[in-house]
Design a protein around this motif. Structure first.
Motif, PDB file in Angstrom:
ATOM      1  N   LEU A 147      15.192  -8.212  16.397  1.00  0.00           N
ATOM      2  CA  LEU A 147      14.956  -7.066  15.522  1.00  0.00           C
ATOM      3  C   LEU A 147      14.916  -7.464  14.060  1.00  0.00           C
ATOM      4  N   LYS A 148      15.904  -8.301  13.663  1.00  0.00           N
ATOM      5  CA  LYS A 148      16.061  -8.549  12.224  1.00  0.00           C
ATOM      6  C   LYS A 148      15.368  -9.806  11.750  1.00  0.00           C
ATOM      7  N   ARG A 149      15.208 -10.785  12.621  1.00  0.00           N
ATOM      8  CA  ARG A 149      14.714 -12.066  12.108  1.00  0.00           C
ATOM      9  C   ARG A 149      13.349 -12.449  12.669  1.00  0.00           C
ATOM     10  N   GLY A 150      12.784 -11.567  13.528  1.00  0.00           N
ATOM     11  CA  GLY A 150      11.429 -11.825  14.020  1.00  0.00           C
ATOM     12  C   GLY A 150      11.282 -13.118  14.800  1.00  0.00           C
ATOM     13  N   LYS A 151      12.326 -13.481  15.568  1.00  0.00           N
ATOM     14  CA  LYS A 151      12.270 -14.738  16.332  1.00  0.00           C
ATOM     15  C   LYS A 151      11.719 -14.502  17.746  1.00  0.00           C
ATOM     16  N   ILE A 210       9.583 -15.031  25.648  1.00  0.00           N
ATOM     17  CA  ILE A 210       8.504 -14.307  24.951  1.00  0.00           C
ATOM     18  C   ILE A 210       8.365 -14.898  23.548  1.00  0.00           C
ATOM     19  N   HIS A 211       7.192 -15.384  23.259  1.00  0.00           N
ATOM     20  CA  HIS A 211       6.957 -15.951  21.933  1.00  0.00           C
ATOM     21  C   HIS A 211       6.856 -14.840  20.902  1.00  0.00           C
ATOM     22  N   ARG A 212       7.343 -15.105  19.692  1.00  0.00           N
ATOM     23  CA  ARG A 212       7.333 -14.028  18.680  1.00  0.00           C
ATOM     24  C   ARG A 212       5.926 -13.506  18.376  1.00  0.00           C
ATOM     25  N   ASP A 213       4.901 -14.333  18.555  1.00  0.00           N
ATOM     26  CA  ASP A 213       3.530 -13.846  18.317  1.00  0.00           C
ATOM     27  C   ASP A 213       3.115 -12.825  19.365  1.00  0.00           C
ATOM     28  N   ASN A 214       3.803 -12.840  20.497  1.00  0.00           N
ATOM     29  CA  ASN A 214       3.465 -11.918  21.587  1.00  0.00           C
ATOM     30  C   ASN A 214       4.497 -10.810  21.732  1.00  0.00           C
ATOM     31  N   LEU A 215       5.315 -10.646  20.697  1.00  0.00           N
ATOM     32  CA  LEU A 215       6.416  -9.677  20.767  1.00  0.00           C
ATOM     33  C   LEU A 215       6.245  -8.622  19.676  1.00  0.00           C
ATOM     34  N   VAL A 216       6.377  -7.367  20.068  1.00  0.00           N
ATOM     35  CA  VAL A 216       6.261  -6.287  19.091  1.00  0.00           C
ATOM     36  C   VAL A 216       7.521  -5.442  19.120  1.00  0.00           C
ATOM     37  N   VAL A 217       8.158  -5.310  17.979  1.00  0.00           N
ATOM     38  CA  VAL A 217       9.322  -4.430  17.896  1.00  0.00           C
ATOM     39  C   VAL A 217       8.803  -3.007  17.765  1.00  0.00           C
ATOM     40  N   LEU A 218       9.354  -2.095  18.563  1.00  0.00           N
ATOM     41  CA  LEU A 218       8.817  -0.713  18.595  1.00  0.00           C
ATOM     42  C   LEU A 218       9.484   0.170  17.557  1.00  0.00           C
ATOM     43  N   GLU A 259       4.192  -2.363   7.640  1.00  0.00           N
ATOM     44  CA  GLU A 259       4.073  -3.663   8.316  1.00  0.00           C
ATOM     45  C   GLU A 259       2.709  -3.864   8.985  1.00  0.00           C
ATOM     46  N   GLY A 260       2.080  -2.735   9.417  1.00  0.00           N
ATOM     47  CA  GLY A 260       0.733  -2.811  10.003  1.00  0.00           C
ATOM     48  C   GLY A 260       0.547  -3.984  10.955  1.00  0.00           C
ATOM     49  N   VAL A 261       1.104  -3.888  12.131  1.00  0.00           N
ATOM     50  CA  VAL A 261       1.014  -5.029  13.058  1.00  0.00           C
ATOM     51  C   VAL A 261      -0.441  -5.367  13.376  1.00  0.00           C
ATOM     52  N   ASN A 262      -0.695  -6.585  13.659  1.00  0.00           N
ATOM     53  CA  ASN A 262      -2.078  -6.977  13.898  1.00  0.00           C
ATOM     54  C   ASN A 262      -2.595  -6.403  15.223  1.00  0.00           C
ATOM     55  N   ARG A 263      -3.895  -6.516  15.405  1.00  0.00           N
ATOM     56  CA  ARG A 263      -4.530  -5.867  16.553  1.00  0.00           C
ATOM     57  C   ARG A 263      -3.976  -6.296  17.896  1.00  0.00           C
ATOM     58  N   ARG A 264      -3.673  -7.560  17.986  1.00  0.00           N
ATOM     59  CA  ARG A 264      -3.156  -8.059  19.250  1.00  0.00           C
ATOM     60  C   ARG A 264      -1.821  -7.395  19.580  1.00  0.00           C
ATOM     61  N   LYS A 265      -1.001  -7.266  18.550  1.00  0.00           N
ATOM     62  CA  LYS A 265       0.304  -6.651  18.773  1.00  0.00           C
ATOM     63  C   LYS A 265       0.138  -5.166  19.123  1.00  0.00           C
ATOM     64  N   HIS A 266      -0.837  -4.544  18.507  1.00  0.00           N
ATOM     65  CA  HIS A 266      -1.124  -3.144  18.806  1.00  0.00           C
ATOM     66  C   HIS A 266      -1.512  -2.997  20.279  1.00  0.00           C
ATOM     67  N   TRP A 267      -2.309  -3.933  20.708  1.00  0.00           N
ATOM     68  CA  TRP A 267      -2.771  -3.929  22.097  1.00  0.00           C
ATOM     69  C   TRP A 267      -1.579  -4.096  23.039  1.00  0.00           C
ATOM     70  N   ILE A 268      -0.679  -4.998  22.688  1.00  0.00           N
ATOM     71  CA  ILE A 268       0.509  -5.231  23.518  1.00  0.00           C
ATOM     72  C   ILE A 268       1.385  -3.971  23.543  1.00  0.00           C
ATOM     73  N   ALA A 269       1.600  -3.388  22.363  1.00  0.00           N
ATOM     74  CA  ALA A 269       2.552  -2.279  22.284  1.00  0.00           C
ATOM     75  C   ALA A 269       2.028  -0.981  22.878  1.00  0.00           C
ATOM     76  N   TYR A 270       0.722  -0.749  22.726  1.00  0.00           N
ATOM     77  CA  TYR A 270       0.252   0.593  23.065  1.00  0.00           C
ATOM     78  C   TYR A 270      -0.784   0.668  24.165  1.00  0.00           C
ATOM     79  N   THR A 271      -1.464  -0.420  24.445  1.00  0.00           N
ATOM     80  CA  THR A 271      -2.516  -0.321  25.444  1.00  0.00           C
ATOM     81  C   THR A 271      -2.033  -0.836  26.790  1.00  0.00           C
ATOM     82  N   LEU A 272      -1.357  -1.960  26.785  1.00  0.00           N
ATOM     83  CA  LEU A 272      -0.902  -2.530  28.052  1.00  0.00           C
ATOM     84  C   LEU A 272       0.190  -1.668  28.650  1.00  0.00           C
ATOM     85  N   GLU A 308      14.924   0.350  25.446  1.00  0.00           N
ATOM     86  CA  GLU A 308      13.825  -0.538  25.054  1.00  0.00           C
ATOM     87  C   GLU A 308      13.685  -0.567  23.529  1.00  0.00           C
ATOM     88  N   PHE A 309      13.561  -1.761  22.966  1.00  0.00           N
ATOM     89  CA  PHE A 309      13.356  -1.845  21.512  1.00  0.00           C
ATOM     90  C   PHE A 309      12.153  -2.708  21.158  1.00  0.00           C
TER      91      PHE A 309
END
Ligand code: GLU
Length: 373
Positions: free
Chosen positions: A295-299, A365-373, A265-278, A328-329
């Motif tokens: 989880l399933k529908r990316g909403k 939380i908007h889906r663009d700002n949400l990262v499933v772990l 899936e290779g999440v984009n950089r912004r999502k990477h930043w949200i998931a791992y840096t913040l 946490e998911f």
């Protein structure tokens, strides 16, 4: 297959662990540093950009101080790092100099990458250094870090730097051949695994806990680093850094060490930043229905799915998203503060205006700002 993958690599982060850089007495191993710098120079000559993440400051400082044990208290470690960091840089400068190359010291704390402004500044500086043809040598700014602003280990730092530098490969130099099915120091049946297609729970379990007495990382933190880089679409290769010629072999596509392929899936950089840096500062607990949909529908997360809000966060803050079981998911940036989100829990989006008297949007939380772990 490796050869194909490596053709695309124009910028590489090379993470060098304390155990690789030190000899049996714990002093800096100048022969190894010399060899590594020779390999780096060869990459540079082929127009590959190299960013080094180097440990070894604490180990070097400790040997200068004549300490036989790892320093125990945080200030002692920080003092050792302050003593050792300049030695470490001198070693790189001296080893790069015969190749006509220069090193630049870059010390970071996790706060520097959490703050978007500082993150962008650090990235611009790295770009400028690479533009000058200089080799950035990055380490954690050990002197000023306390737990909250620590990367924890340089494996983690190297994955975050890979993201920040938009590198195409993370090469981890460590003190064993690669990733094994079990701890090779303890289990005679442990096998080297040349290719890891995805970092599953089994892989994480095989990685176990921390192993080294010199550095802070172990196999677990290396696998975690490979996972972080992989989430960003970047492969990781882990090899034995003491072996002569290993960097050239790894980048040339030889079947050495372990190649960790990036997740699909290779999440984009912004999502990477949200998931791992913040660093998340609160939790939003959602009901089972919302969990399924996220989880399933990316909403996006709607207020109606929120059961309760814990901790304090501002609008735009990073929060953990937990299921009804508290696990946490996902992680995301909240469009509402903790106080507002708590008032909106269980409400319909159409009621937001009535509840708050204003309205930033229909979602928590908007889906663009949400990262499933
Ligand atoms: N920053 C530490 C040092 O240079 C190393 C941390 C680590 O090895 O993970 O000594």
């Amino acid at each position: 297959m490796r050869k194909e993958l490596l053709k695309a690599v124009k910028r590489v982060v090379i993470k060098i662990g304390s155990r690789v850089l030190t000899d049996a007495d714990g002093a800096l191993d100048l022969a190894v540093i010399g060899r590594i710098c020779c390999d780096i120079a060869a990459l540079h000559a082929k127009h590959l950009q190299v960013v080094v993440v180097s440990s070894g400051a604490i180990a070097a400082g400790r040997s200068v101080l004549g300490l036989t044990e790892k320093p125990r208290t945080i200030p002692q470690k920080q003092a050792a790092a302050a003593i050792g960091q300049s030695l470490l840089m001198r070693a790189y400068e001296t080893a790069l100099e015969p190749h006509g190359l220069k090193a630049a010291q870059v010390l970071l704390t996790s706060e520097d990458l959490v703050n978007r402004q500082r993150f962008l500044n650090a990235r611009a500086t790295l770009d400028a250094l690479l533009g000058f043809g200089v080799i950035p040598v990055i380490n954690e700014n050990d002197t000023v870090v306390v737990d909250e602003i620590k990367f924890g280990d340089n494996d983690n730092l190297s994955a975050l730097v890979t993201n920040m530098a938009e590198a195409h490969l993370l090469l981890i130099l460590t003190d064993i051949e690669g990733f094994y099915s079990a701890d090779p120091h303890r289990d005679p049946d442990a096998r080297l695994i040349p290719l890891v297609r995805g970092i599953t729970r089994e892989v994480e379990r095989a990685a176990g806990g921390s192993g080294s007495k010199v550095g802070t990382g172990g196999m677990a933190t290396k696998v975690a680093a490979a996972k972080k880089a992989g989430k960003n679409g970047v492969p990781t290769i882990m090899v034995d850094g003491k072996r002569a010629g290993i960097i050239a072999a790894a980048l040339g596509g030889a079947e050495v060490g372990t190649l960790f392929l990036p997740s699909d899936e290779g999440v984009n950089r912004r999502k990477h930043w949200i998931a791992y840096t913040l660093k998340p500062s609160g939790r939003v607990v959602v009901d089972e229905g919302a969990r399924e949909v996220l989880l399933k529908r990316g909403k996006s997360l709607l207020p109606s799915g929120v059961l309760r809000v814990e901790g304090r966060f501002e609008r735009g803050g990073c929060v953990r998203v937990c299921g009804p079981d508290g696990v946490e998911f996902a992680r995301g940036l909240s469009d509402y503060s903790s106080v507002e989100a708590a008032q909106l829990a269980g409400k319909k989006s159409s009621e937001i205006d009535d509840v708050l008297g204003y309205h930033y949007g229909d979602v928590i939380i908007h889906r663009d700002n949400l990262v499933v772990l």
